[in-house]
Design an enzyme around this catalytic site. Structure first.
Site, PDB file in Angstrom:
ATOM      1  N   LEU A   1       0.837  -1.204   0.000  1.00  0.00           N
ATOM      2  CA  LEU A   1       0.000   0.000   0.000  1.00  0.00           C
ATOM      3  C   LEU A   1       0.872   1.254   0.000  1.00  0.00           C
ATOM      4  CD1 LEU A   1      -2.813  -0.856   2.602  1.00  0.00           C
ATOM      5  CD2 LEU A   1      -2.620  -1.490   0.176  1.00  0.00           C
TER       6      LEU A   1
ATOM      7  N   ARG B   1       1.087  14.017   6.829  1.00  0.00           N
ATOM      8  CA  ARG B   1       1.901  14.430   7.973  1.00  0.00           C
ATOM      9  C   ARG B   1       3.364  14.689   7.602  1.00  0.00           C
ATOM     10  NH1 ARG B   1      -0.484   9.450  11.403  1.00  0.00           N
ATOM     11  NH2 ARG B   1      -1.019   8.788   9.270  1.00  0.00           N
TER      12      ARG B   1
ATOM     13  N   THR C   1      -7.407   2.023   3.934  1.00  0.00           N
ATOM     14  CA  THR C   1      -6.530   0.886   3.633  1.00  0.00           C
ATOM     15  C   THR C   1      -7.290  -0.322   3.065  1.00  0.00           C
ATOM     16  OG1 THR C   1      -6.596   0.444   6.026  1.00  0.00           O
ATOM     17  CG2 THR C   1      -4.603   1.449   5.167  1.00  0.00           C
TER      18      THR C   1
ATOM     19  N   ASN D   1      -0.728  -2.921  15.963  1.00  0.00           N
ATOM     20  CA  ASN D   1      -0.825  -3.494  14.626  1.00  0.00           C
ATOM     21  C   ASN D   1       0.290  -2.902  13.754  1.00  0.00           C
ATOM     22  OD1 ASN D   1      -1.649  -4.403  12.086  1.00  0.00           O
ATOM     23  ND2 ASN D   1      -3.158  -2.757  11.858  1.00  0.00           N
TER      24      ASN D   1
ATOM     25  N   ASN E   1      40.317  24.582 -19.067  1.00  0.00           N
ATOM     26  CA  ASN E   1      39.675  23.591 -19.933  1.00  0.00           C
ATOM     27  C   ASN E   1      38.432  24.119 -20.615  1.00  0.00           C
ATOM     28  OD1 ASN E   1      38.450  23.738 -17.389  1.00  0.00           O
ATOM     29  ND2 ASN E   1      37.578  21.681 -17.583  1.00  0.00           N
TER      30      ASN E   1
ATOM     31  N   SER F   1      55.203  25.456 -10.768  1.00  0.00           N
ATOM     32  CA  SER F   1      54.104  26.064 -10.012  1.00  0.00           C
ATOM     33  C   SER F   1      53.465  27.228 -10.752  1.00  0.00           C
ATOM     34  CB  SER F   1      54.643  26.579  -8.676  1.00  0.00           C
ATOM     35  OG  SER F   1      55.097  25.476  -7.928  1.00  0.00           O
TER      36      SER F   1
HETATM   37  C1  UD1 Z   1      -2.261   1.898   9.652  1.00  0.00           C
HETATM   38  C2  UD1 Z   1      -3.226   0.935  10.358  1.00  0.00           C
HETATM   39  C3  UD1 Z   1      -2.855   0.860  11.840  1.00  0.00           C
HETATM   40  C4  UD1 Z   1      -1.420   0.418  11.980  1.00  0.00           C
HETATM   41  C5  UD1 Z   1      -0.492   1.319  11.172  1.00  0.00           C
HETATM   42  C6  UD1 Z   1       0.896   0.701  11.161  1.00  0.00           C
HETATM   43  C7  UD1 Z   1      -5.370   1.070   9.203  1.00  0.00           C
HETATM   44  C8  UD1 Z   1      -6.725   1.651   9.240  1.00  0.00           C
HETATM   45  N1  UD1 Z   1      -4.562   1.438  10.199  1.00  0.00           N
HETATM   46  O1  UD1 Z   1      -2.448   3.180  10.235  1.00  0.00           O
HETATM   47  O2  UD1 Z   1      -3.712  -0.045  12.501  1.00  0.00           O
HETATM   48  O3  UD1 Z   1      -1.054   0.424  13.348  1.00  0.00           O
HETATM   49  O4  UD1 Z   1      -0.932   1.420   9.810  1.00  0.00           O
HETATM   50  O5  UD1 Z   1       1.832   1.517  10.519  1.00  0.00           O
HETATM   51  O6  UD1 Z   1      -5.086   0.293   8.325  1.00  0.00           O
HETATM   52  N2  UD1 Z   1      -2.905   3.899   2.131  1.00  0.00           N
HETATM   53  C9  UD1 Z   1      -3.394   3.742   0.863  1.00  0.00           C
HETATM   54  N3  UD1 Z   1      -4.652   4.205   0.604  1.00  0.00           N
HETATM   55  C10 UD1 Z   1      -5.436   4.777   1.532  1.00  0.00           C
HETATM   56  C11 UD1 Z   1      -4.920   4.935   2.825  1.00  0.00           C
HETATM   57  C12 UD1 Z   1      -3.649   4.478   3.099  1.00  0.00           C
HETATM   58  O7  UD1 Z   1      -2.735   3.214  -0.019  1.00  0.00           O
HETATM   59  O8  UD1 Z   1      -6.571   5.153   1.200  1.00  0.00           O
HETATM   60  C13 UD1 Z   1      -1.551   3.427   2.406  1.00  0.00           C
HETATM   61  C14 UD1 Z   1      -0.629   4.522   2.871  1.00  0.00           C
HETATM   62  O9  UD1 Z   1       0.018   5.118   1.751  1.00  0.00           O
HETATM   63  C15 UD1 Z   1       0.340   3.782   3.770  1.00  0.00           C
HETATM   64  C16 UD1 Z   1      -0.497   2.648   4.346  1.00  0.00           C
HETATM   65  O10 UD1 Z   1      -1.597   2.504   3.470  1.00  0.00           O
HETATM   66  O11 UD1 Z   1       1.427   3.255   3.026  1.00  0.00           O
HETATM   67  C17 UD1 Z   1      -0.990   2.934   5.758  1.00  0.00           C
HETATM   68  O12 UD1 Z   1      -1.779   4.110   5.746  1.00  0.00           O
HETATM   69  P1  UD1 Z   1      -1.638   5.213   6.861  1.00  0.00           P
HETATM   70  O13 UD1 Z   1      -2.603   6.307   6.579  1.00  0.00           O
HETATM   71  O14 UD1 Z   1      -0.227   5.574   7.051  1.00  0.00           O
HETATM   72  O15 UD1 Z   1      -2.199   4.389   8.113  1.00  0.00           O
HETATM   73  P2  UD1 Z   1      -1.830   4.551   9.632  1.00  0.00           P
HETATM   74  O16 UD1 Z   1      -2.578   5.678  10.197  1.00  0.00           O
HETATM   75  O17 UD1 Z   1      -0.362   4.562   9.792  1.00  0.00           O
HETATM   76 CA    CA Z   2       1.389   4.752   8.421  1.00  0.00          CA
END
Ligand code: UD1
Ligand code: CA
Length: 469
Positions: free
Chosen positions: A10, A17, A82, A172, A389, A408
């Site tokens: 993902l 942030r 996610t 997680n 050069n 020199s």
């Molecule tokens: C997520 C988990 C959390 C976990 C944490 C670990 C969920 C809801 N939460 O939170 O439980 O402890 O990771 O690091 O899954 N992404 C997409 N599409 C989206 C949203 C996110 O591709 O619509 C990708 C982001 O680019 C990232 C990953 O998914 O690579 C995680 O997303 P992020 O928003 O960072 O989730 P966290 O808040 O870190």
């Molecule tokens: Ca994350």
């Protein structure tokens, strides 16, 4: 290749942030974009397919990963969470059976061995889902693992967690193994009733438990492995961990790091035994350093090859250069791309070399610029020598043959050739070739004016007011 193992990563989130124009997963950790760390770990299990879910900055990502034909892309637009992200891989995986390993583009420290253990645990248990978790001191920001009777019951996100759930220290990692069979159907059952209004993949766990599908966990011993990067501060933290791992590896392999805390070595760098690295040294990119070298403090080396027993004195910048056995560089030397320094050659202080090769035993010890030059063996380049050069339009070559001596403060106006064993008189502006064994001298001839000083003083006394200068 594991025919029945597939990887999905993902990486579609905006990475809000980070406050960056660059997609989050392209931010560099120890000289490699975060996503490269994840891909390398994924490759360790030889999956049948790897699918990267992209959205924000997807085009930039595709471009940067163009050299990896084994990566497929699926676009998530808009980014609804996610679970929704993982759904975008469904088309790629239609009809596939086996195990899907889900990785997060922003969790770059996961090791190949943990990934191997995840698949092992998952398959041995015949689980529908296996979640990688860790027990940490500061669980803030992560989803929490809620257990009933010791078994995982569900995952709650920080924002949706009760004060009680927030106390849970098992987090997680966002890394999972799934049995493909029930997965995509179950994902459709996820709703978005939560603090962010997103489709959370974490909700799948409670759904599976309701459906009586077996869910396992793999608790990692080293929680640092599953650190996620959401902010620049976390990026710095994770980078520090990678560097620390690299430094420990180097020391275990026989490299002396005088102060590991201030030694910054990128992942792909190789260093031979008995090389000593002093404080404040930065070694980047695809650099190789041989054995028995000494790299003194405050040196930066990038994409370069340093052979054995080379000394690099303090404050040098070396980029895209090759340095042969026993050579000595610096202090305060600048080796620019396509520079080759021969065996036992010496490049001294305030010397800059660009696209220049210097033969074995040759020396340029002080205050010199050598650009687009081919220098033979045992050449002595005197202090203050400059190859001119560039004529404002094009670059031209200077050739200095074996055993030549450049006096020199000479300017060698290219294109020009100094023959074998030839001498250039100090202070010369050389515009024409100097034949083998000849002396080239090109400077104003000195004339002395006898008694000039006394006469000047005399004439000054006769003036009433000295002219202001
Ligand atoms: C997520 C988990 C959390 C976990 C944490 C670990 C969920 C809801 N939460 O939170 O439980 O402890 O990771 O690091 O899954 N992404 C997409 N599409 C989206 C949203 C996110 O591709 O619509 C990708 C982001 O680019 C990232 C990953 O998914 O690579 C995680 O997303 P992020 O928003 O960072 O989730 P966290 O808040 O870190
Ligand atoms: Ca994350």
């Amino acid at each position: 290749m594991s025919a029945d193992t597939h990887v999905v990563i993902l990486a579609a989130g905006q990475g809000t942030r980070m406050k960056s124009r660059l997609p989050k997963v392209l931010h560099s950790v120890a000289g490699r974009p975060m996503i490269e760390h994840v891909l390398l770990t994924a490759e360790s299990i030889s999956p049948a397919t790897m699918t990267l879910i992209v959205g924000h900055g997807g085009d930039v990502l595709r471009e940067r990963l163009a050299g990896r034909p084994n990566v497929r892309f699926a676009v998530q637009e808009p980014q609804l969470g996610t679970a929704h992200a993982l759904q975008q891989a469904e088309a790629h995986l239609a009809g596939q059976k086996g195990t899907l390993v889900l990785l997060s583009g922003d969790v770059p420290l996961l090791t190949a061995s943990t990934l191997g253990r995840l698949i092992g645990t998952h398959q041995a248990a015949g689980a529908a889902a296996t979640v990688v978790t860790a027990i940490v001191e500061r669980p803030y920001g992560y989803g929490r693992i809620v257990r009933t009777k010791g078994r995982i019951a569900r995952i709650v996100e920080e924002r949706d967690a009760s004060a009680h759930a927030r106390q849970i220290r098992e987090i997680n990692s966002g890394i999972y193994a799934f049995d493909l069979a029930p997965l995509f159907d179950a994902l459709r059952g996820i709703a978005s009733q939560n603090a962010q209004g997103e489709f959370y993949l974490t909700d799948l766990i409670a759904i599976y438990r309701r459906r009586k599908l077996p869910v396992e966990t793999l608790i990692v011993d080293d929680a640092e492995e599953i650190r996620g990067v959401n902010s620049r501060a976390e990026l710095a933290e994770v980078s520090r961990i990678v560097r620390q791992r690299k430094n420990e590896e180097l020391m275990a392999a026989g490299v002396t790091l005088v102060d590991p805390a201030t030694t910054y070595v990128d992942m792909d760098v190789e260093i031979g035994v008995d090389t000593v690295i002093h404080p404040g040294v930065v070694i980047e990119g695809q650099t190789k350093i041989g054995s028995g070298c000494e790299i003194q403090g405050s040196v930066r080396i990038r994409d370069s090859e340093i052979a054995d027993r080379v000394t690099i004195h303090n404050f040098c910048l070396i980029i895209g250069a090759r340095v042969a056995d026993g050579a000595s560089i610096g202090p305060f030397a600048h080796l620019r791309p396509e520079t080759v320094v021969g065996e036992k050659a010496k490049v001294g202080n305030f010397v800059e070399l660009k696209k220049t090769s210097m033969g074995p035993g040759s020396k340029a010890n002080h205050l010199t610029y050598l650009g687009d030059a081919t220098i033979g063996a045992r050449v002595n380049v005197g202090a203050g020598t400059i190859t001119c050069n560039y004529d404002g339009v094009a670059k031209h070559a200077t050739i200095i043959e074996d055993g030549a001596f450049i006096g020199s403060d000479s300017q060698l106006i290219a294109p020009v050739r100094i023959g074998k064993g030839a001498y250039v008189g100090a202070g010369s502006s050389i515009t024409e070739d100097v034949p083998d064994g000849a002396l080239g001298i090109a400077r104003g001839r000195q004339s002395n004016v006898d008694g000039w000083v006394e006469r000047k003083k005399g004439s000054a006394q006769t003036k009433t007011a000295p002219a202001k200068t």
